[in-house]
Design a protein around this motif. Sequence first.
Motif, PDB file in Angstrom:
ATOM      1  N   LYS A  85      41.589  37.547  47.488  1.00 32.00           N
ATOM      2  CA  LYS A  85      41.804  36.634  45.847  1.00 32.00           C
ATOM      3  C   LYS A  85      43.000  37.066  45.088  1.00 32.00           C
ATOM      4  O   LYS A  85      43.579  36.118  44.649  1.00 32.00           O
ATOM      5  CB  LYS A  85      40.240  36.690  45.202  1.00 32.00           C
ATOM      6  N   PHE A  86      43.243  38.366  45.017  1.00 29.67           N
ATOM      7  CA  PHE A  86      44.150  38.778  44.086  1.00 29.67           C
ATOM      8  C   PHE A  86      45.385  39.256  44.671  1.00 29.67           C
ATOM      9  O   PHE A  86      46.552  39.570  44.066  1.00 29.67           O
ATOM     10  CB  PHE A  86      43.513  39.649  42.905  1.00 29.67           C
ATOM     11  N   GLY A  87      45.499  39.505  46.009  1.00 27.61           N
ATOM     12  CA  GLY A  87      46.724  40.130  46.795  1.00 27.61           C
ATOM     13  C   GLY A  87      46.869  41.470  46.646  1.00 27.61           C
ATOM     14  O   GLY A  87      45.959  42.110  45.830  1.00 27.61           O
ATOM     15  N   TYR A  88      47.743  42.099  47.351  1.00 24.26           N
ATOM     16  CA  TYR A  88      47.823  43.601  47.534  1.00 24.26           C
ATOM     17  C   TYR A  88      48.146  44.174  46.015  1.00 24.26           C
ATOM     18  O   TYR A  88      47.641  45.041  45.743  1.00 24.26           O
ATOM     19  CB  TYR A  88      48.607  43.838  48.379  1.00 24.26           C
ATOM     20  N   LYS A  89      49.460  43.910  45.350  1.00 25.44           N
ATOM     21  CA  LYS A  89      49.709  44.436  43.989  1.00 25.44           C
ATOM     22  C   LYS A  89      48.579  44.332  43.169  1.00 25.44           C
ATOM     23  O   LYS A  89      48.199  45.437  42.407  1.00 25.44           O
ATOM     24  CB  LYS A  89      50.787  43.640  43.538  1.00 25.44           C
ATOM     25  N   ASN A  90      47.787  43.386  42.869  1.00 25.41           N
ATOM     26  CA  ASN A  90      46.968  43.253  41.830  1.00 25.41           C
ATOM     27  C   ASN A  90      45.641  44.043  42.255  1.00 25.41           C
ATOM     28  O   ASN A  90      44.964  44.569  41.522  1.00 25.41           O
ATOM     29  CB  ASN A  90      46.443  41.844  41.624  1.00 25.41           C
ATOM     30  N   SER A  91      45.353  44.123  43.551  1.00 23.36           N
ATOM     31  CA  SER A  91      44.250  44.810  43.994  1.00 23.36           C
ATOM     32  C   SER A  91      44.367  46.375  43.813  1.00 23.36           C
ATOM     33  O   SER A  91      43.698  47.198  43.461  1.00 23.36           O
ATOM     34  CB  SER A  91      43.948  44.484  45.536  1.00 23.36           C
ATOM     35  N   ILE A  92      45.646  46.883  43.983  1.00 21.43           N
ATOM     36  CA  ILE A  92      46.051  48.346  44.029  1.00 21.43           C
ATOM     37  C   ILE A  92      46.086  48.484  42.420  1.00 21.43           C
ATOM     38  O   ILE A  92      45.359  49.464  42.076  1.00 21.43           O
ATOM     39  CB  ILE A  92      47.461  48.444  44.352  1.00 21.43           C
ATOM     40  N   ILE A  93      46.095  47.728  41.619  1.00 20.79           N
ATOM     41  CA  ILE A  93      46.353  47.816  40.059  1.00 20.79           C
ATOM     42  C   ILE A  93      44.710  47.854  39.561  1.00 20.79           C
ATOM     43  O   ILE A  93      44.161  48.851  38.898  1.00 20.79           O
ATOM     44  CB  ILE A  93      46.911  46.565  39.355  1.00 20.79           C
ATOM     45  N   ILE A  94      43.809  47.110  40.203  1.00 24.66           N
ATOM     46  CA  ILE A  94      42.357  46.934  39.836  1.00 24.66           C
ATOM     47  C   ILE A  94      41.809  48.342  40.340  1.00 24.66           C
ATOM     48  O   ILE A  94      40.814  48.915  39.654  1.00 24.66           O
ATOM     49  CB  ILE A  94      41.792  45.751  40.692  1.00 24.66           C
ATOM     50  N   GLY A  95      42.132  48.856  41.590  1.00 26.26           N
ATOM     51  CA  GLY A  95      41.706  50.129  42.270  1.00 26.26           C
ATOM     52  C   GLY A  95      42.041  51.425  41.292  1.00 26.26           C
ATOM     53  O   GLY A  95      41.411  52.238  41.127  1.00 26.26           O
ATOM     54  N   LEU A  96      43.353  51.446  40.900  1.00 23.09           N
ATOM     55  CA  LEU A  96      43.862  52.231  39.916  1.00 23.09           C
ATOM     56  C   LEU A  96      43.192  52.446  38.574  1.00 23.09           C
ATOM     57  O   LEU A  96      42.603  53.505  38.172  1.00 23.09           O
ATOM     58  CB  LEU A  96      45.274  52.240  39.786  1.00 23.09           C
ATOM     59  N   THR A  97      42.862  51.285  38.060  1.00 20.67           N
ATOM     60  CA  THR A  97      41.993  51.058  36.666  1.00 20.67           C
ATOM     61  C   THR A  97      40.515  51.554  36.832  1.00 20.67           C
ATOM     62  O   THR A  97      40.078  52.256  35.939  1.00 20.67           O
ATOM     63  CB  THR A  97      42.068  49.708  36.327  1.00 20.67           C
TER      64      THR A  97
END
Length: 436
Positions: A85-97
């Motif tokens: 849904k959100f792509g790699y970059k945004n998924s990584i940011i979600i995971g880090l958060t």
Amino acid sequence: MALITDQDSGLVTETNSSGKSYTLPFILIVSLFFLWGMAHNLDSILIPHLRKACQLKNWQSTLIDTSVFAAYFLMAIPAGMLLKKFGYKNSIIIGLTLFAGGAFLFVPAANTLSYPIFLGALFIIGCGLATLETAANPYATVLGDPAGATTRINLAASFNGLATIVGPYLGTIFILSGKEYTEAQLAAMSAVERANYFAGEAASVKVPYIILGCVLIAVALLFKVSNLPEIKNKAKEETSGGSFLGALRHRHLLWAVIAQFFYVGAQVCVTSFFIRMAHQGAHFDEKTAGTYLSWLYGGLFVAGRFIGTFLLKFIKPNVLLSVFAVLATLLCVVAILGEGGYVIYALGGVGFFMSIMFPTIFALGVEGLGDDTKPGSSWLIMSIVGGAILPVIMGLIIDSNGDNVQSGYIVPLLCFLVILYFGLNGYKIRKQIVTV
């Protein structure tokens, strides 16, 4: 420990021919491998530390592992949905958060001396780690020339291995206090002295996890502002991708899932009770034990990855896996029956021989699956739930034997026997045995 993701995913970068440098994006991705390695290896410090601070039984202390690995298991499918849904970059940011949020929760957990809040924080961290690993592994393969994909992901994974040394080392310095009291000594203290002691032990985790949380937020911001290459699917039509349940009709995959379940459980068992084993079996204080976990176990584990990878050029994977499983089993016997410092050297040796097991089992398990490769990979990733279950069993065995930590190492010993069977027989590709 890094999860292995299907690299034949049909992904390409939009900017491969633009002449842009992928150095900064790749450095950011490598930092993720190191950070989630740190999280896993700090758990080996938290288990004996929170057992002491929160006055837990052995099996209760292993719920730290359960919280993290159960999160991996439960987050496996949602993480894939986020990625789509959100792509790699945004998924990584979600995971880090998520990762950072769990780290910051260590503060109220320590302030209230609440073990359930600690477990909740670790579960959130586990959700963040699962999201990061789902996104970062394939992303590392596409940042540059496709011919170098395998080299890039192995280079990134080496930093995950580095965390096997750094995580316990920093945890030993900043979390373990070195203060250990017997039950009689605790009973002789006043209520205020005991309360201050337990509060002080719990408080030692706050600064390290606050710093970790701040680092994670900083890395998330770097990802946010960085101009990372976009990733898209190839235009060509993909295959059906096989059947999730139907993939288990492959006998060798079924055995690989079983072997991977027991391998992850064995690895977590060995490291979770390493410090207590060093204290009880080798009579080391906890600071010394933590140093041995870092430099002896961690160092040998990293060395095993490099040496094992070299040996795989000359020895069949199933043969090397079998030999390493036999030697790990024998070293567990030494750890169970031995006494003194060589008990800890035996566990360090176990780390060396465990080093190649996860990727080797994975590779043998997905061999020859064809369209079932992707669902087969998912099964192998989900099998890490062994890290949530087997340490609890080990803790129960230790508790039932009068806190005899050595007796609990029968669990990883039996795990290595299962892996041995897989290396000798279970890996063989045979006729499909199940119709789903």
